[in-house]
Design a protein around this motif. Structure first.
Motif, PDB file in Angstrom:
ATOM      1  N   LYS A 219       0.814  -1.212   0.000  1.00  0.00           N
ATOM      2  CA  LYS A 219       0.000   0.000   0.000  1.00  0.00           C
ATOM      3  C   LYS A 219       0.852   1.268   0.000  1.00  0.00           C
ATOM      4  O   LYS A 219       1.679   1.475   0.874  1.00  0.00           O
TER       5      LYS A 219
ATOM      6  N   SER B  81     -10.376  10.741   4.357  1.00  0.00           N
ATOM      7  CA  SER B  81     -10.016   9.704   5.305  1.00  0.00           C
ATOM      8  C   SER B  81      -9.069   8.727   4.617  1.00  0.00           C
ATOM      9  O   SER B  81      -9.324   8.311   3.487  1.00  0.00           O
TER      10      SER B  81
ATOM     11  N   LYS C  78      -2.920  11.701   6.560  1.00  0.00           N
ATOM     12  CA  LYS C  78      -2.694  12.862   7.434  1.00  0.00           C
ATOM     13  C   LYS C  78      -1.993  12.450   8.736  1.00  0.00           C
ATOM     14  O   LYS C  78      -0.975  13.016   9.115  1.00  0.00           O
TER      15      LYS C  78
ATOM     16  N   THR D 169      -0.452   9.762   9.320  1.00  0.00           N
ATOM     17  CA  THR D 169       0.841   9.137   9.023  1.00  0.00           C
ATOM     18  C   THR D 169       1.931  10.190   8.848  1.00  0.00           C
ATOM     19  O   THR D 169       3.033  10.049   9.401  1.00  0.00           O
TER      20      THR D 169
HETATM   21  N1  LIG Z   1       1.140   1.192  10.699  1.00  0.00           N
HETATM   22  C1  LIG Z   1       0.405   1.006   9.592  1.00  0.00           C
HETATM   23  N2  LIG Z   1       0.410  -0.180   8.953  1.00  0.00           N
HETATM   24  C2  LIG Z   1      -0.309  -0.384   7.837  1.00  0.00           C
HETATM   25  N3  LIG Z   1      -1.087   0.547   7.271  1.00  0.00           N
HETATM   26  C3  LIG Z   1      -1.138   1.737   7.863  1.00  0.00           C
HETATM   27  C4  LIG Z   1      -0.405   2.034   9.056  1.00  0.00           C
HETATM   28  N4  LIG Z   1      -0.657   3.313   9.405  1.00  0.00           N
HETATM   29  C5  LIG Z   1      -1.502   3.789   8.484  1.00  0.00           C
HETATM   30  N5  LIG Z   1      -1.805   2.854   7.565  1.00  0.00           N
HETATM   31  C6  LIG Z   1      -2.671   3.048   6.387  1.00  0.00           C
HETATM   32  O1  LIG Z   1      -2.261   4.237   5.742  1.00  0.00           O
HETATM   33  C7  LIG Z   1      -3.380   4.948   5.245  1.00  0.00           C
HETATM   34  C8  LIG Z   1      -3.370   6.351   5.774  1.00  0.00           C
HETATM   35  O2  LIG Z   1      -3.685   6.332   7.143  1.00  0.00           O
HETATM   36  P1  LIG Z   1      -3.786   7.636   8.031  1.00  0.00           P
HETATM   37  O3  LIG Z   1      -4.202   7.181   9.396  1.00  0.00           O
HETATM   38  O4  LIG Z   1      -2.537   8.411   7.924  1.00  0.00           O
HETATM   39  O5  LIG Z   1      -4.964   8.424   7.316  1.00  0.00           O
HETATM   40  P2  LIG Z   1      -5.716   9.748   7.769  1.00  0.00           P
HETATM   41  O6  LIG Z   1      -5.644  10.689   6.626  1.00  0.00           O
HETATM   42  O7  LIG Z   1      -5.197  10.208   9.071  1.00  0.00           O
HETATM   43  O8  LIG Z   1      -7.218   9.233   7.892  1.00  0.00           O
HETATM   44  P3  LIG Z   1      -8.379   9.696   8.915  1.00  0.00           P
HETATM   45  O9  LIG Z   1      -8.954  10.943   8.335  1.00  0.00           O
HETATM   46  O10 LIG Z   1      -9.356   8.557   8.844  1.00  0.00           O
HETATM   47  O11 LIG Z   1      -7.788   9.884  10.273  1.00  0.00           O
HETATM   48  C9  LIG Z   1      -4.602   4.140   5.634  1.00  0.00           C
HETATM   49  O12 LIG Z   1      -4.986   3.358   4.544  1.00  0.00           O
HETATM   50  C10 LIG Z   1      -4.112   3.282   6.770  1.00  0.00           C
HETATM   51  O13 LIG Z   1      -4.819   2.098   6.824  1.00  0.00           O
END
Ligand SMILES: Nc1ncnc2c1ncn2[C@@H]1O[C@H](COP(=O)(O)OP(=O)(O)OP(=O)(O)O)[C@@H](O)[C@H]1O
Ligand SMILES: [Mg+2]
Length: 251
Positions: free
Chosen positions: A22, A44, A48, A50
């Motif tokens: 991914k 989502s 962000k 990450t």
């Molecule tokens: N440690 C990890 N291992 C595997 N996949 C991960 C990990 N951390 C994040 N992901 C994946 O990376 C992608 C981005 O996740 P992230 O939490 O950064 O999104 P976000 O923009 O903060 O979303 P939200 O608005 O829902 O909080 C997602 O598909 C998540 O499943």
């Protein structure tokens, strides 16, 4: 460090993040300037949280560079990164307080971990942080379960500023709050920024919050920083998803 007072507090360059197959980030770049409130927005799963975790050194990107206070932080180990991490206050998306510790102990925790100050002095400092977060000293002995959602956020904020950070990083600070409490939290964030001379990086879904608080924002989409500018200019972005997201800023 070549420059003690860099204009950019954070510099993200060509960051690639993969989790197995991914791809989350595929060349993300943006800067956060000293003294601004900088918002990170996007759908989502757009990465962000990450990118925030990369900035606060809780997870390494696959490739690319991230400078905080002018210092390259990718590739730093836990011990090496400590001096930078101590200068960053963090409030996590699901930033729960420790349920078995009272408010004062929660706020004092970073001071207990990172300083050798004696316990009474730490309690005094924690009370000051509570007051800065618009909380009454009466809440100090309460357990998290006794607090409202808005109060919990304030306690988490008080804990995030415990070590007098220069950079405050907030992941969805207003999430789960009613609109009135969310607005009050926004005001508090701006107040703290002014009072403490902070730079703030804030992830948010809340357009109101964005318009009230953010000087600039980056929109994460299509695995990159699709656009980065003031909310007003982002409302006129060539990218439909960005323009649509920021449409309320047009008025
Ligand atoms: N440690 C990890 N291992 C595997 N996949 C991960 C990990 N951390 C994040 N992901 C994946 O990376 C992608 C981005 O996740 P992230 O939490 O950064 O999104 P976000 O923009 O903060 O979303 P939200 O608005 O829902 O909080 C997602 O598909 C998540 O499943
Ligand atoms: Mg997130």
């Amino acid at each position: 460090m070549s420059d003690n007072k860099p204009e950019n507090i954070v510099e993200v360059r060509d960051v690639v993040t993969r989790f197995g197959e991914k791809v989350v980030h595929d060349g993300v770049s943006f800067d956060v300037r000293r003294g601004e409130v900088f918002a990170i927005v996007g759908g989502s799963g757009s990465g962000k949280s990450t990118i925030m975790r990369h900035i606060v050194m809780l997870g390494q990107p696959t490739a690319g560079s991230i400078k905080v206070f002018g210092e390259e932080v990718t590739g730093l180990g836990e011990i090496e990164s400590l001096s930078v991490r101590k200068r960053i206050g963090v409030m996590f998306q699901y930033g729960a307080l420790f349920s078995d510790k009272n408010v004062l102990e929660n706020v004092g925790l970073p001071l207990r971990e990172h300083t050798k100050l004696d316990s009474d002095f730490i309690d005094e400092l924690a009370v000051i942080k509570l007051k800065l977060s618009n909380l009454d000293v009466d809440v100090a002995p309460l357990m998290p379960s006794e607090l409202s959602g808005g109060m919990k956020k304030r306690v988490a904020l008080a804990r995030a500023i415990a070590l007098d950070p220069e950079l405050l990083v907030l992941d969805e600070p207003g999430s789960g709050l009613d609109p009135v409490s969310a607005r009050a939290l926004d005001e508090l964030i701006v107040q703290l920024k002014e009072l403490l001379g902070l730079t703030i990086v804030m992830i948010t879904h809340d357009m109101n919050s964005l318009l009230n608080v953010a000087d600039r924002a980056v929109f994460l989409g299509r695995n990159v920083a699709l656009a980065c500018d003031t909310p007003q200019r982002l409302a006129k972005s060539q990218y439909p998803e960005v323009a649509e997201f920021f449409a309320p800023a047009r008025h």
